[in-house]
Design a protein around this motif. Sequence first.
Motif, short mmCIF file in Angstrom:
data_model
loop_
_atom_site.label_atom_id
_atom_site.label_comp_id
_atom_site.label_asym_id
_atom_site.label_seq_id
_atom_site.Cartn_x
_atom_site.Cartn_y
_atom_site.Cartn_z
N SER A 57 30.23 23.55 -24.15
CA SER A 57 29.66 22.55 -24.30
C SER A 57 30.06 21.31 -24.14
O SER A 57 28.95 20.45 -23.73
N ARG A 58 31.18 20.59 -23.55
CA ARG A 58 31.59 19.29 -23.17
C ARG A 58 32.17 19.59 -22.27
O ARG A 58 32.69 18.16 -22.45
N THR A 87 21.49 19.27 -26.99
CA THR A 87 23.33 19.71 -26.38
C THR A 87 24.24 18.78 -27.08
O THR A 87 24.76 19.18 -27.13
#
Length: 616
Positions: free
Chosen positions: A158-159, A353
């Motif tokens: 995700s990051r 996001t």
Amino acid sequence: METVHYSCIVITLLIYCFFTLVSSTYGKLLPTEMTTAKPKTKNSKLRRLYGLSNRQAQGLCLLLIALAFYSIPLELRPITTRGEGREGLMVRDMLTQSNFVLPLRLGNVVPSKPPMFHWLALITSQSLGRMTPGTLRLPSAICASLTLLFLYCFSSNSRGSAVGLASALVAASSLEWMRDASRARVDMCFSFFIVSSILLFFSLTNSALDRRKVSSVKTVLLGLSLAAGVLAKGPAGLLVPCIVVTFYFLLIRKEMSAKHAAKILLAPAIGLIISAIWYWLAFQQSRGLFFETQILRENFGRIFSSTGAVVGHEKGHFFALLDFLRATAPWSLFAPLVIVWVKRELPKLRDKTHRAELLSLLVIATFATLVLISRSKRPEYFLPCVPFFAHLLAVSCKQFILSANMRVFLRIMRSLTLLLGAVVGLLCASVLIISYLPRPDALVRQSTLAGLYDKLSLDVSLPLLLLSMLILTLIYLCKTHRALSIKDPFATLHYLAYSILIVSFGVSTLILPRLYLKSDPEGFSVQVRQELSSGRVLWQYDRIFYPLSFYLGHAPDILPRGAELPSALERTSLLVRNDQLEEVRHRFPLSTIIASSRISSGSRKHGMHLLRPLGR
């Protein structure tokens, strides 16, 4: 034992050198989102030698390091607590009774928890050929390490890998996480299956929401994970992931096809069927007693008030917040940073996001609500929240660094690193000083002060080594302060986590074993066996002493409080806790202490004495 301690010294220094090497090559191993240049994965030595990408290599290294950190100290401490002794007896009874569904503790007590942890502990003990404190605790260490790997994958996807590694390190260095990773209890096993179920649910739900193929393999794995969560600690293993994902789906507000929804709902059905089979088999063995113990008392009894119900660890509502702060300590100091970030990013949490952060907030909110309404409150109940809080903290730090206050953030991180090291250094220095002082006679009758003094009165070499290792860490941190730059934003956060891990590893391998040498129930059990071999009958006063019973291999008969020793037994010995010694001496004035042990270092209530009533 001395050889084991010197081996741990060598291993500690080797791990320290490894962390120093990883820290110095941080920019080469960790591609971050801050750099404008693309990472050179084609020329990576790890990829060329092992066929692994940088992210895969990081995940593998993280798993191996976590296993080493949590597994090496397991055998150095004996079984001293009531909880670990109780679980150890359950594993042994499962083997001796040849009952793997619902073994009765000591042959007559229905266990309060399902047997998943006991199955895993039995597998590790049988695989290694014997049952020891280390083999009983090994499942917790493995579950903790695998959970960190899953957290790294979740955060990295995700990051990015920099946030993923920061999340894993923050969770790994949380005090409650380190404590439960080295205990023979069901909490870490339960947390592993809860976290894995939530992450699998999250992956399947996102695939369905984005109109991608829903993996059948993940669906089956999710069903098995949900069943394992139920068999680890009860129905919460199925209900909590379902509640979290239900609210996640409602907040996303995106349509899902009926085919995808049916495939996802198949997983809870699989988990429900598998767990229901075990509950039915267990109910057939003990029926009403099983239903009262594991269904009513352990689930509904901890939430709803009932007349005459006995609930352990009953506390007020305010303790829910305190237990969460304890579970995430020392990183709970950064909770205001997370709160500020959540408040700022709240309108964006439904975006694609920010799905990982939305899920993390839902997990924390769900557990906080359940613990708040429950009468029983403990920091262990928040253990599944630690990985998700670590993810939020890493993301918050990243966003704060990207803002205009990056230099302020770096200064704060450096100051906290040095402050933490200074506090630990002062504690080690106090241990070093007190170890030279003789024990004052005034402390003999003051058990609390005496216990604190015994904890600080250690051999000089061990705290000196720990203090020296900490000083080396601080010197390295100060030396690398000037090298920190925008391209290396998480370096200080990593250094702080490394410092906590190194100090805690040194304490668990060098300090704690020395403390427990003074309160080893295994040595006390040898004296008890000698008493039994002389033909005397052994009783235990008022309640079962689980650690001692674990080493004895059986539990002596209980003499209820207020009852008299049977007159027919002329050769009788009695096991008594320290807080009941005066009561027993008053009732049996001719009692003589044959042997004594504290069982738990510095704790008066866990002190134990072997008495021999004379004149019988």
